[in-house]
Design a protein around this motif. Structure first.
Motif, short mmCIF file in Angstrom:
data_model
loop_
_atom_site.label_atom_id
_atom_site.label_comp_id
_atom_site.label_asym_id
_atom_site.label_seq_id
_atom_site.Cartn_x
_atom_site.Cartn_y
_atom_site.Cartn_z
N GLY A 63 -4.12 -5.87 5.58
CA GLY A 63 -2.68 -5.70 5.65
C GLY A 63 -2.21 -4.62 4.70
O GLY A 63 -1.59 -4.90 3.67
N LYS A 64 -2.51 -3.36 5.01
CA LYS A 64 -2.20 -2.26 4.11
C LYS A 64 -0.70 -2.16 3.85
O LYS A 64 -0.27 -1.94 2.71
CB LYS A 64 -2.72 -0.95 4.69
N LEU A 65 0.10 -2.33 4.85
CA LEU A 65 1.55 -2.25 4.67
C LEU A 65 2.04 -3.32 3.71
O LEU A 65 2.85 -3.04 2.82
CB LEU A 65 2.26 -2.38 6.02
N GLU A 66 1.57 -4.53 3.90
CA GLU A 66 1.99 -5.62 3.03
C GLU A 66 1.54 -5.37 1.60
O GLU A 66 2.30 -5.61 0.65
CB GLU A 66 1.40 -6.95 3.53
N GLY A 67 0.34 -4.84 1.45
CA GLY A 67 -0.15 -4.54 0.10
C GLY A 67 0.70 -3.48 -0.58
O GLY A 67 1.07 -3.62 -1.74
N GLU A 68 1.05 -2.41 0.14
CA GLU A 68 1.87 -1.36 -0.44
C GLU A 68 3.26 -1.88 -0.78
O GLU A 68 3.86 -1.49 -1.80
CB GLU A 68 1.95 -0.17 0.51
N ALA A 69 3.79 -2.76 0.08
CA ALA A 69 5.10 -3.33 -0.19
C ALA A 69 5.08 -4.17 -1.47
O ALA A 69 6.02 -4.12 -2.27
CB ALA A 69 5.55 -4.18 0.99
N LEU A 70 4.02 -4.92 -1.68
CA LEU A 70 3.90 -5.71 -2.89
C LEU A 70 3.82 -4.82 -4.13
O LEU A 70 4.39 -5.14 -5.19
CB LEU A 70 2.66 -6.60 -2.81
N VAL A 71 3.12 -3.70 -3.99
CA VAL A 71 3.01 -2.75 -5.10
C VAL A 71 4.38 -2.24 -5.49
O VAL A 71 4.79 -2.27 -6.66
CB VAL A 71 2.11 -1.57 -4.70
#
Length: 350
Positions: A294-302
């Motif tokens: 889930g790259k998008l979710e990971g970047e959003a968390l960052v």
């Protein structure tokens, strides 16, 4: 360096190795140090003392080790009510390893005023490196520590027997050896990992033990993405055959959440450094540690964590924008985080 070399476990002594060592300590002792195991009264149980160990060794330099532990046990002889066992699982050759074992031993003795048994498991690839003592003799004063050592490479001729052994650390040792044997061959690594997972499911073990051992196999035997996906398909088939849906359902989702937490931790490390370079390194390290689909979710968390650090708790509307954004939007927002004067400026509203 091959692609597979970059997938090998990083320097990390708080690994699944550590969890298994602590949870299955009697089996650990029985497999690697059977003579010592036979002298312990296991009916009294055992107690791990990680906080105490950290207090004693917190100022020591840490090399690449997979685990350490301090465990309180009771002997069968009754000569002492209890003793302490200090274990080091060392992942690579370290010049000062024997001296470190010596230092930890006398520091622990000074702290507890009880006998300290120091034990070492050497998981490195150098067959000639076998440190087992340290000390000095000067002006008639002799001070020396001799400590038992197990070398995982010595188990290589027994690989087939290891994979069929009932002790969980036999499987751990087999996985370690297979990992090194296949370090330059992804396809061979995939086949070896698949075989070990299938053997794991054939063991008459409870669910928790299978999950714990699977975590070690998965951590050790990293695979490129394509082969990793192929392996998960194999595991689904294995679980269907054995009717044990242990890894591919809730536990796999939990693993993904843990990887996302790795991203957050990496970002926090960068933020704590207080400089742009540190934050960028934190992002890179966090994403590398994360390894999530889930790259998008990971970047959003960052970005959410960075924004919270700069502007305080985010409103629900801001979090909603982050978690529904496209890749391009997230990339543009993260570029603004360091310099934007306000939350609105980050999102481009003004």
């Amino acid at each position: 360096m091959t692609e597979l070399d970059t997938l090998l476990p990083a320097d990390d002594y708080d690994s699944p190795w550590k969890d298994a060592l602590e949870r299955y300590f009697p089996e650990f002792m029985a497999f690697y140090f059977p003579e010592a195991h036979a002298l312990i009264d296991w009916s009294y149980g055992y107690q791990t003392l990680n906080t105490e160990l950290r207090q004693v060794v917190r100022d020591a330099e840490i090399g690449k080790r997979f685990a350490d532990a301090l465990v309180q046990v009771t002997l069968l002889t009754g000569a002492e009510e209890w003793i302490y066992i200090h274990v080091e699982v060392q992942g690579q050759r370290e010049t000062n390893f024997a001296r470190r074992m010596f230092t930890y031993n006398y520091r622990l003795y000074d702290r507890f005023e009880r006998p300290i048994a120091s034990l070492a498991v050497l998981a490195d690839a150098d067959d000639y490196w076998r440190p087992d003592h340290f000390g000095f003799d000067i002006l008639g004063c002799r001070h020396r520590l001799d400590f038992p050592v197990v070398k995982l490479l010595d188990y290589a001729p027994k690989l087939d027997a290891l994979e069929n052994d009932a002790n969980p650390f036999a499987l751990v040792t087999a996985a370690h050896l297979r990992t090194w044997q296949t370090r330059k061959d992804p396809d061979a690594r995939y086949q070896a990992k698949r075989t070990l997972v299938r053997r794991l499911y054939r063991k008459a073990w409870d669910k928790q033990r299978i999950l714990d051992l699977f975590a070690i196999l998965d951590w050790m035997m990293r695979l490129p993405d394509g082969l990793e996906q192929k392996l998960w398909q194999d595991i689904e088939q294995i679980e269907g055959e054995t009717r044990m849906r242990y890894v591919t359902s809730v536990e796999r989702l939990a693993t993904e959440r843990g990887r996302k937490q790795g991203i957050q931790q990496g970002i926090e490390q960068g933020i704590e450094q207080g400089i742009e370079q540190g934050i960028e390194q934190g992002i890179e390290q966090g994403i590398e540690q994360g390894e999530i689909k889930g790259k998008l979710e990971g970047e959003a968390l960052v970005i959410e964590r960075l924004l919270t650090k700069r502007f305080g708790p985010l409103p629900d509307s801001a979090r909603a924008r982050l978690h529904t954004a496209t890749t391009d939007q997230l990339e543009s927002w993260v570029d603004r985080v360091l310099d934007a004067p306000s939350l609105d400026a980050v999102f481009g509203d003004h």
